[in-house]
Design an enzyme around this catalytic site. Structure first.
Site, PDB file in Angstrom:
ATOM      1  N   HIS A  16      -7.692   7.954  10.524  1.00  0.00           N
ATOM      2  CA  HIS A  16      -7.227   6.562  10.560  1.00  0.00           C
ATOM      3  C   HIS A  16      -5.710   6.454  10.455  1.00  0.00           C
ATOM      4  CE1 HIS A  16     -11.435   4.816   9.389  1.00  0.00           C
ATOM      5  NE2 HIS A  16     -11.380   5.304  10.610  1.00  0.00           N
ATOM      6  N   ASN A  40     -20.596   9.986  -4.594  1.00  0.00           N
ATOM      7  CA  ASN A  40     -20.123   8.597  -4.665  1.00  0.00           C
ATOM      8  C   ASN A  40     -20.270   8.073  -6.088  1.00  0.00           C
ATOM      9  OD1 ASN A  40     -19.921   5.599  -4.272  1.00  0.00           O
ATOM     10  ND2 ASN A  40     -19.852   6.210  -2.120  1.00  0.00           N
ATOM     11  N   ARG A  88       0.830  -1.212   0.000  1.00  0.00           N
ATOM     12  CA  ARG A  88       0.000   0.000   0.000  1.00  0.00           C
ATOM     13  C   ARG A  88       0.865   1.263   0.000  1.00  0.00           C
ATOM     14  NH1 ARG A  88      -4.670  -0.230   4.198  1.00  0.00           N
ATOM     15  NH2 ARG A  88      -5.216   1.638   3.016  1.00  0.00           N
TER      16      ARG A  88
HETATM   17  P1  NAD Z   1     -14.625   1.737   0.941  1.00  0.00           P
HETATM   18  O1  NAD Z   1     -13.640   1.013   0.111  1.00  0.00           O
HETATM   19  O2  NAD Z   1     -15.447   0.979   1.919  1.00  0.00           O
HETATM   20  O3  NAD Z   1     -15.658   2.477  -0.018  1.00  0.00           O
HETATM   21  C1  NAD Z   1     -15.214   3.195  -1.111  1.00  0.00           C
HETATM   22  C2  NAD Z   1     -16.384   3.938  -1.661  1.00  0.00           C
HETATM   23  O4  NAD Z   1     -15.908   4.808  -2.658  1.00  0.00           O
HETATM   24  C3  NAD Z   1     -17.441   3.051  -2.308  1.00  0.00           C
HETATM   25  O5  NAD Z   1     -18.722   3.423  -1.809  1.00  0.00           O
HETATM   26  C4  NAD Z   1     -17.316   3.342  -3.802  1.00  0.00           C
HETATM   27  O6  NAD Z   1     -18.557   3.288  -4.457  1.00  0.00           O
HETATM   28  C5  NAD Z   1     -16.778   4.754  -3.765  1.00  0.00           C
HETATM   29  N1  NAD Z   1     -15.996   5.149  -4.929  1.00  0.00           N
HETATM   30  C6  NAD Z   1     -15.130   4.433  -5.685  1.00  0.00           C
HETATM   31  N2  NAD Z   1     -14.554   5.197  -6.626  1.00  0.00           N
HETATM   32  C7  NAD Z   1     -15.070   6.437  -6.472  1.00  0.00           C
HETATM   33  C8  NAD Z   1     -14.861   7.688  -7.155  1.00  0.00           C
HETATM   34  N3  NAD Z   1     -14.000   7.815  -8.166  1.00  0.00           N
HETATM   35  N4  NAD Z   1     -15.590   8.766  -6.728  1.00  0.00           N
HETATM   36  C9  NAD Z   1     -16.478   8.660  -5.706  1.00  0.00           C
HETATM   37  N5  NAD Z   1     -16.694   7.507  -5.050  1.00  0.00           N
HETATM   38  C10 NAD Z   1     -15.996   6.416  -5.407  1.00  0.00           C
HETATM   39  O7  NAD Z   1     -13.850   2.944   1.590  1.00  0.00           O
HETATM   40  P2  NAD Z   1     -14.081   3.622   2.974  1.00  0.00           P
HETATM   41  O8  NAD Z   1     -15.507   3.945   3.174  1.00  0.00           O
HETATM   42  O9  NAD Z   1     -13.050   4.682   3.091  1.00  0.00           O
HETATM   43  O10 NAD Z   1     -13.697   2.384   3.897  1.00  0.00           O
HETATM   44  C11 NAD Z   1     -13.282   2.538   5.054  1.00  0.00           C
HETATM   45  C12 NAD Z   1     -11.801   2.150   5.235  1.00  0.00           C
HETATM   46  O11 NAD Z   1     -11.020   2.023   4.065  1.00  0.00           O
HETATM   47  C13 NAD Z   1     -11.150   3.269   5.960  1.00  0.00           C
HETATM   48  O12 NAD Z   1     -10.707   2.752   7.158  1.00  0.00           O
HETATM   49  C14 NAD Z   1      -9.966   3.710   5.129  1.00  0.00           C
HETATM   50  O13 NAD Z   1      -8.889   3.998   6.016  1.00  0.00           O
HETATM   51  C15 NAD Z   1      -9.694   2.540   4.311  1.00  0.00           C
HETATM   52  N6  NAD Z   1      -9.004   2.695   3.003  1.00  0.00           N
HETATM   53  C16 NAD Z   1      -8.225   3.759   2.723  1.00  0.00           C
HETATM   54  C17 NAD Z   1      -7.605   3.842   1.487  1.00  0.00           C
HETATM   55  C18 NAD Z   1      -6.736   5.034   1.187  1.00  0.00           C
HETATM   56  O14 NAD Z   1      -6.078   5.569   2.074  1.00  0.00           O
HETATM   57  N7  NAD Z   1      -6.732   5.479  -0.062  1.00  0.00           N
HETATM   58  C19 NAD Z   1      -7.795   2.855   0.526  1.00  0.00           C
HETATM   59  C20 NAD Z   1      -8.604   1.766   0.857  1.00  0.00           C
HETATM   60  C21 NAD Z   1      -9.219   1.711   2.096  1.00  0.00           C
END
Ligand code: NAD
Length: 286
Positions: free
Chosen positions: A142, A258, A71
């Site tokens: 987080h 979203n 990651r």
């Molecule tokens: P999640 O993966 O549960 O949900 C992602 C959401 O983003 C989904 O509802 C999806 O439909 C939406 N999505 C996808 N592409 C999109 C776009 N281009 N524009 C708008 N919406 C879009 O993520 P979450 O709710 O953040 O889950 C919680 C956990 O995931 C957190 O604890 C977080 O720390 C962690 N997380 C973080 C990262 C990061 O730092 N980038 C990556 C993965 C997960």
């Protein structure tokens, strides 16, 4: 039914005083960082509970470090996208006040990838940082992928470390994650160790079962907020998932950005379905 009317949203923006955005993995999807859920979610490959808990780290720090190394490497290669950048601009009062004249703004992100702070750095270098008299412009509730925490309770040294790879033994193991074949025999003494006391370190992220950062300060902002933007989150991880509901219960408004109509934030006033890197700049209009 929630509204999809951009002009009505802009009118609301113009009258809002205390705006917060609650962001999740979807904010960084366009930067090439996989989400956990939704289309392209990385949890299809790996089970969150098996790699993102203190117990998993205790049982097998090698597997957990390989996953976080993967990651880290992905986040280092990524660049902030238009949604990160517009939120950074929106943090600057002089820019924000053109569309929301007497408002404050704070981004509460669940993301750990450092892309919002990198976007801030870039945008603030050009336009000037928000003054210290403003509420904090960002909370990374987080934690951060690039914080490395010592596990020795007598040391607890933390450092911000963007080295790639973070240690020789992890070099190249990011490919094993892609191939779904982590190396369970990687010796623990070859994993990242504390630069002060030499004990094993862990990624500075908040794992399932741990308490997110800055909860008291975030709670105060949520209590006060009259507009909550919910950006790219499946709203399944608490307490972040409850913030929009709380704002609505206090009489505030909620706008969801979203890629999918998840229905997760029931009772939202506005829902903009589509990639937030497109919908958010349009809606904020700056
Ligand atoms: P999640 O993966 O549960 O949900 C992602 C959401 O983003 C989904 O509802 C999806 O439909 C939406 N999505 C996808 N592409 C999109 C776009 N281009 N524009 C708008 N919406 C879009 O993520 P979450 O709710 O953040 O889950 C919680 C956990 O995931 C957190 O604890 C977080 O720390 C962690 N997380 C973080 C990262 C990061 O730092 N980038 C990556 C993965 C997960």
């Amino acid at each position: 039914m929630p509204s999809t009317d951009i002009d009505a949203f802009k009118h609301l923006l113009g009258t809002s005083k205390h705006i917060i955005a609650v962001a999740g993995a979807g904010l960084s999807a366009a930067s090439g960082i996989p989400t956990f859920r939704g289309a392209g979610g990385m949890w299809r490959k790996y089970d969150a509970m098996s790699l993102a808990t203190p117990e998993a780290f205790e049982q097998n720090p090698s597997l957990v470090w390989q996953f976080y190394h993967y990651r880290r490497e992905a986040a280092l290669k990524a660049e902030p996208n238009a949604a990160h950048l517009v939120l950074s601009k929106f943090s600057i009062p002089d820019i924000r006040h053109a569309v929301a004249p007497s408002s404050s703004f704070t981004l509460i992100t669940q993301n750990v990838d450092n892309l919002s702070p990198r976007a801030n750095e870039r945008v603030f270098a050009k336009h000037g940082a928000p003054p210290a008299s403003e509420p904090p412009h960002i909370f990374e509730m987080h934690g951060r992928l690039f914080d490395v925490n010592c596990t020795n309770p007598n040391c607890e040294h933390t450092e911000f470390n963007t080295a790639s790879p973070i240690c020789e033994a992890l070099k190249g193991t990011e490919k094993l994650v892609e191939e779904q074949h982590l190396d369970s025999d990687l010796p623990v003494d070859q994993l990242p160790h504390c630069s002060k006391c030499g004990a094993l370190t862990r990624p500075g992220v908040v794992w399932f079962g741990e308490i997110p950062h800055d909860l008291h300060r975030i709670d105060k902002l949520v209590q006060q907020a009259d507009l909550c933007l919910v950006v790219g989150t499946s709203s399944t991880v608490y307490p972040a998932a409850g913030y929009a509901v709380e704002v609505a219960e206090n009489g505030g408004k909620v706008a969801v950005f979203n890629a999918e109509d998840t229905g997760a934030t029931e009772g939202a006033d506005f829902v903009f379905v589509g990639p937030c890197e497109t919908t958010l700049p349009k809606a904020l209009g700056i």
